[in-house]
Motif scaffolding. Structure first.
Motif, mmCIF file in Angstrom:
data_model
loop_
_atom_site.group_PDB
_atom_site.id
_atom_site.type_symbol
_atom_site.label_atom_id
_atom_site.label_comp_id
_atom_site.label_asym_id
_atom_site.label_seq_id
_atom_site.Cartn_x
_atom_site.Cartn_y
_atom_site.Cartn_z
ATOM 1 N N ALA A 354 0.956 -1.404 0.088
ATOM 2 C CA ALA A 354 0.227 -0.036 -0.193
ATOM 3 C C ALA A 354 0.753 1.268 0.044
ATOM 4 O O ALA A 354 0.474 2.177 -0.918
ATOM 5 N N GLY A 355 2.093 1.156 0.731
ATOM 6 C CA GLY A 355 3.032 2.259 0.714
ATOM 7 C C GLY A 355 3.592 2.474 -0.435
ATOM 8 O O GLY A 355 3.514 3.709 -1.332
ATOM 9 N N ARG A 356 3.995 1.477 -1.162
ATOM 10 C CA ARG A 356 4.576 1.614 -2.659
ATOM 11 C C ARG A 356 3.522 2.048 -3.568
ATOM 12 O O ARG A 356 3.739 2.978 -4.518
ATOM 13 N N PHE A 357 2.342 1.534 -3.480
ATOM 14 C CA PHE A 357 1.158 2.020 -4.419
ATOM 15 C C PHE A 357 1.121 3.676 -4.256
ATOM 16 O O PHE A 357 0.938 4.384 -5.155
ATOM 17 N N ALA A 358 0.925 3.949 -2.852
ATOM 18 C CA ALA A 358 0.823 5.704 -2.555
ATOM 19 C C ALA A 358 2.110 6.331 -3.198
ATOM 20 O O ALA A 358 1.892 7.414 -3.831
#
Length: 405
Positions: A354-358
């Motif tokens: 999720a952090g990489r996506f953001a």
């Protein structure tokens, strides 16, 4: 030790191909004239798919065993490479983008299935003792990232040497050999245990796991907000060649991996595995947040050649980020319940995805809006949030709620 070595070697092979894929896609489509936001969009499904893949991957690894999930991850990556290689130059831009996004999504699923299974294997194979677990986690994570750095360089080199399609075919062939090795060498039921029977049980995590997952979202968002699109495009715009860009990213990632592997020597240890390590995570998170903030000031002041200032500043960032990442990778296994470690690890790496996506989404948006300085401002703000979250990390282990009942 044998099973740990086999899993590590298999993950090395996978990570090498994954790093090369990132450079292949990024540089190939930038050369075709795609905008920074479109380049970021190409990676969005890759990152988004990882959120669900980690959650379900941890559950499946617990239910069916680690060997089977490693095999599924490797097979899925080969499928993604073959699908991507079918891309035709005669297709319209819209169709090409959709095709690449779907293929990247498949590779994103593959990466996180493989990572969750591999990281869970450490909890099962490491001897008892927090000190040994930290060393094994640090070596595994650091060596994996060093291989990813080699993959970045390899991707740029293959793109110039043999072209986009041939590079994908070559990497698929190597992964097929890795897959055969996994199937022939690992125990069939390694890591198999009672899996959660409901979504409520699957998400019933301890405070330590939940807080660490929150800190991980901000930590990896803060890296990818400049790393995915901003930095490669910035360096290329400064006159660097594809090989030079891939070479720097490779050296950065290799150095980052080496620091990760050495992290246990940089952190004071405790007998319970938390009372010294948690404060260390807080201190290193604060130090990391200061780096992109200082780099923004240097770039805004116009001191020195911008590309050299960025290279030096992000090298310092890499050292602090590596220690933070290594501490997080250790702490999740320290907080994880041994009965269903794969599920806890999967939940944590879903937050990582999720952090990489953001970060990936913001990388294209912020670079298009305000260049690399805007990306670095975003990074500093996310790191401040990550540091604030670590302040609430517990200093003692808790029993998993689902098991406590």
């Amino acid at each position: 030790m044998r099973n740990y070595a086999i899993v590590t070697a298999a993950y090395w092979g996978f990570t090498l191909s994954d790093g090369a894929l990132r450079m292949l896609v990024l540089l190939h489509f930038y050369r075709l004239g795609y905008s920074p936001f479109t380049l970021a969009f190409l990676f969005l499904l890759y990152e988004a798919a990882g959120i669900g893949a980690n959650l379900i991957g941890g559950w499946l690894a617990t239910r069916h065993g680690i060997r089977r999930m490693l095999a599924v991850g490797l097979t899925t990556q080969i499928l993604g490479f073959c699908l991507l290689s079918a891309l035709s130059p005669s297709w319209s831009a819209a169709l090409s983008v959709v095709w690449v996004v779907v293929a990247q999504g498949i590779c994103g699923v593959a990466k996180d299935l493989t990572k969750t299974a591999s990281k869970s294997a450490i909890k099962l194979t490491a001897p008892d003792g927090a000190s040994t677990l930290f060393r094994w986690v640090a070596w595994f994570t650091g060596s994996k990232n060093a291989m990813k750095g080699v993959g970045f360089f390899l991707g740029g080199l293959l793109l110039e040497a043999i072209g986009f399609r041939a590079a994908l075919w070559a990497m698929a062939a190597v992964l097929a050999l890795v897959l055969a090795g996994v199937l022939l060498s690992l125990p069939p039921l390694m890591g198999k245990a009672r899996a959660s029977k409901s979504m409520k049980e699957l998400f019933a995590k301890t405070a330590g796991v939940n807080l660490l997952a929150g800190a991980r979202i901000a930590l990896f968002g803060a890296r990818d907000v400049w790393f995915v699109v901003g930095l490669p495009v910035f360096l290329y715009a400064q006159g660097w060649s594809f090989t030079m860009v891939g070479g720097f990213l490779a050296l950065w990632t290799i150095g980052y991996g080496l620091v990760q592997a050495a992290a246990p020597a940089l952190v004071r240890r405790s007998t319970d595995g938390l009372t010294a390590e948690v404060p260390a995570a807080r201190l290193w998170a604060l130090a990391l947040a200061l780096v992109p903030a200082a780099l923004c000031l240097l770039l805004a002041a116009g001191l020195g050649r911008p590309d050299l200032v960025v290279v030096l500043g992000l090298s310092v960032f890499g050292v602090a980020f590596a220690v933070n990442s290594s501490l997080h990778s250790y702490l999740i296994l320290a907080y994880a319940g041994s009965a269903k470690a794969a599920e806890d690890v999967g939940f944590y790496y879903a937050a990582n995805a999720a952090g990489r996506f953001a970060g990936t989404l913001l990388s294209g948006l912020l670079y298009g809006w305000g260049g690399l300085i805007a990306c670095l401002v975003g990074s500093a703000l996310m790191l401040a949030l990550s540091w604030a979250t670590t302040l609430a990390l517990p200093m003692v282990r808790e029993e998993t709620p689902a098991l406590a009942r």
